[in-house]
Design an enzyme around this catalytic site. Structure first.
Site: not given
Ligand code: IPM
Ligand code: MN
Ligand code: NAD
Length: 362
Positions: A137, A187, A220, A244, A248
């Site tokens: 980022y 990676k 991976d 990130d 999820d």
């Molecule tokens: C998170 C979100 C953010 C990130 C996005 C919305 C920029 O996905 O907090 O996980 O990737 O940091």
């Molecule tokens: Mn996220």
């Protein structure tokens, strides 16, 4: 009585709904545990952007600085490009306040319909330590030859020694308070500059912690392990993007995005930390009153821990477990029919009357 000043930024979409429930639960915890919460609400959002042309005022960061903590709903909504909304609010706060640790605990709670159903909570209990201030980022790069056949975009990653060392050291320190194992997401087979650098620093820091078991895995393969053998994982440390994506995935194996909390932590306490769910503003279900508020309520409990109100944080987590375990009040993502408000109210009630259920039963 201690009173904490909290900045509340509900933001966009379901952020607004889940924030309201988290505030109810926190107010119940404050009352029961004898401290005060003084809320200041900010309307910083995509709606504000549409009206004024900015997500937050120019002095937004300075406005937040004196607060003890920040509780954030979610940022981003169709109509404003995601890179504009997120780089206009969430990401600047993380950076200005050196919230370089993004702490994302992962637990299998009762009442969830995980793909790993049948496992017990102690087989799926880990924490993701995500680097939160640099890495993939970055603003470095550019677009060239707009509209030409040779059009291209360049995006640079930034890995500094300071940034990589401090996040990896944080992971090892955390492991000492847990099961004593750290797994690094890499990676370095495909990414030949930054990832070998990350691996070298990981090895250096691991050598400082001979009492902690360490290993590294390519991202991976680590993703596959997270689903198939989550019991092998304790602390997982990764770069901004890897952390990130893994968070999820971790949410998905514990019942969905409605379950996963997150803290943007400034470890030395020089600036306020900021707590939020892992999920976003969920435009697909926004305005329906059915978002699961648990992730945001658990993020709020992390905020209580950080404020030094550990007993209240534990009480909130216990109330969440009791309500989910009872299975009577669940939102649709968990297989129920309850609304956001009904689940929030049941958890707040569980904090106010923590022994109510056992009294009824016993
Ligand atoms: C998170 C979100 C953010 C990130 C996005 C919305 C920029 O996905 O907090 O996980 O990737 O940091
Ligand atoms: Mn996220
Ligand atoms: P999302 O997390 O908002 O939604 C992904 C899926 O999960 C959707 O189907 C949604 O309905 C579901 N979901 C998420 N939270 C839920 C909850 N509490 N209860 C029930 N279901 C839930 O991810 P997205 O769709 O990629 O992003 C939507 C917007 O949110 C985008 O603008 C994105 O940039 C933003 N976003 C913001 C944050 C943040 O503010 N921290 C985090 C992630 C995404």
């Amino acid at each position: 009585m201690n009173t904490y000043r909290i900045a509340s930024i509900p933001g966009d979409g379901i952020g607004v709904d889940v924030q309201a429930e988290a505030r109810k639960v926190l107010d119940a915890a404050a009352e029961r545990h004898g401290f005060g919460l003084e809320w200041t609400e900010f309307d910083w959002s995509c709606r504000r952007y549409a009206e004024t042309g900015s997500m937050m005022p120019a002095d937004g960061i300075d406005t937040l600085r004196p607060f003890d903590s920040v509780l954030l709903g979610a940022v981003g909504f169709p109509g404003v490009a995601d890179h504009v909304s997120l780089w206009g609010l969430l990401i600047p706060v993380r950076r200005a306040f050196a919230q370089y640790v993004n702490l994302r605990p992962v637990r299998l709670l009762p009442g969830t319909t995980s793909v790993l159903a049948g496992r017990s909570a102690d087989e799926l209990e880990m924490v993701i330590v995500r680097e939160n201030s640099e890495g993939e980022y970055s603003t470095l790069g550019g677009r060239h030859n707009d509209g030409q056949p040779g059009e291209f975009a360049l995006q640079e990653s930034v890995f500094t020694r300071v940034g990589v060392e401090r996040i990896i050291r944080y992971a090892f320190e955390l492991a000492r308070t847990r099961q004593g194992r750290v797994c690094s997401a890499t990676k370095s087979n495909g990414i030949i500059h930054t990832m070998p650098f990350w691996d070298e620093i990981f090895a250096e820091i691991a050598a400082e912690y001979p009492d902690v078991e360490s290993e590294q895995m390519h991202i991976d393969a680590l993703a596959a392990r997270m689903v198939q053998r989550p019991d092998l994982l304790d602390v997982v440390v990764g770069s901004n993007l890897f952390g990130d994506i893994l968070s999820d995935l971790a949410a998905a194996i514990t019942g969905g995005l409605g379950m996963a909390p997150s803290g943007n932590v400034n470890p030395d306490g020089a600036f306020p930390s900021m707590f939020e769910a892992v999920h976003g503003s969920a435009p697909d279900i926004a305005g329906q009153g059915i978002a699961n508020p648990v992730a945001q309520i658990l993020a709020a409990a992390m905020m209580l821990d950080q404020l030094g109100e550990r007993a209240a944080g534990d009480a909130v987590r216990a109330a969440v477990e009791r309500v989910l375990g009872a299975g009577a009040v669940l939102t649709p993502d968990l297989g129920g029919t309850a609304t956001t408000e009904e689940l929030g109210a049941a958890i707040a009630e569980g904090v106010t009357a923590p022994h109510g259920q056992s009294e009824l039963v016993g």
